[in-house]
Design an enzyme around this catalytic site. Sequence first.
Site, PDB file in Angstrom:
ATOM      1  N   HIS A 151       0.615  -1.245  -0.206  1.00 17.45           N
ATOM      2  CA  HIS A 151       0.182   0.099  -0.346  1.00 17.45           C
ATOM      3  C   HIS A 151       0.409   1.106  -0.155  1.00 17.45           C
ATOM      4  O   HIS A 151       1.279   1.176   0.628  1.00 17.45           O
ATOM      5  CB  HIS A 151      -0.535   0.398   1.429  1.00 17.45           C
ATOM      6  CG  HIS A 151      -2.036  -1.136   1.123  1.00 17.45           C
ATOM      7  ND1 HIS A 151      -2.361  -2.627   1.342  1.00 17.45           N
ATOM      8  CD2 HIS A 151      -3.471  -0.505   0.600  1.00 17.45           C
ATOM      9  CE1 HIS A 151      -3.431  -2.927   0.889  1.00 17.45           C
ATOM     10  NE2 HIS A 151      -3.851  -1.697   0.581  1.00 17.45           N
ATOM     11  N   LYS A 155      -0.966   4.971   4.479  1.00 19.70           N
ATOM     12  CA  LYS A 155      -2.144   4.266   5.378  1.00 19.70           C
ATOM     13  C   LYS A 155      -1.024   3.886   7.048  1.00 19.70           C
ATOM     14  O   LYS A 155       0.101   3.798   6.919  1.00 19.70           O
ATOM     15  CB  LYS A 155      -1.721   2.005   4.833  1.00 19.70           C
ATOM     16  CG  LYS A 155      -3.292   1.690   4.945  1.00 19.70           C
ATOM     17  CD  LYS A 155      -2.806   0.242   4.065  1.00 19.70           C
ATOM     18  CE  LYS A 155      -4.106  -0.583   5.015  1.00 19.70           C
ATOM     19  NZ  LYS A 155      -5.113   0.105   4.645  1.00 19.70           N
TER      20      LYS A 155
END
EC number: 1.17.1.8
Length: 268
Positions: A151, A155
């Site tokens: 990601h 995040k």
Amino acid sequence: MIKTVLFGACGKMGKVIGKALIDATDIELVGAIDPYFKGEKYEKIIGIDKISLEVVESIDELQEDFDVAIDFTNAEAAYQNIKKVLQKGKRMVVGTTGLTQEMMEEFKDLAVKNKTAILIAPNFALGAVLMIQLAKQVVKYFPDVEIIELHHNEKADAPSGTAILTAEVLREEMKKYNLTHKDATKIEKLPGARGGKLDSINIHSVRLPGLVAHQEVIFGGLGQTLSIRHDALSRECYIPGVLMAVREIVKREGFFYGLESFLNREEA
């Protein structure tokens, strides 16, 4: 017409969802909630002049009635938002991650008590949901499996909710067939080198700029490997799943976890 309100309306994901709700012919956005943009015109924030909507700080300031609330915020804010919505007897679609099992049990009780419905989904990308379903079939034959999730570096939580859900689904399937994943590693030269573990399933998290949301489930067998991978290339990939969830949740009562709960529309 399904009337919706959107928590986190001015965030990166919120703006994408807001545009999609406005464009949908059977859904109406009647409330944009974001404390950081209170008082601003939502149409200016998202660049669409089809509506005239002022951003409010909380659901308590809403004048319009609604059918479904959508939440893409953070776990702390979502916890309070969800409780308020369910206590009103309204339905809820939640894409916020980081909610604990204890919170979910509380939401389940509130949904039943107030005769309403809530869906919490770690991932609204239909491809990601299908990836998990495919992995569930494969693990019966390849129980040696690991998960790599990648990601963007903003995040906040790791591993991702999708990775945890994938591991939970695989774990239950392995239990059903009395299967185990063998790992001979006894020494980690660096702590965490083998990633985190959900029971016997290793999960590896990567956080880098340039990434959006990606996951690979890797199975190993005698003389072969099999990989199932999903790549979210933009936030727009979540829109079909969110809209489907909004349309389906109005037909349901109770607590639902994972978008796969709504994939078979004939059961609705």
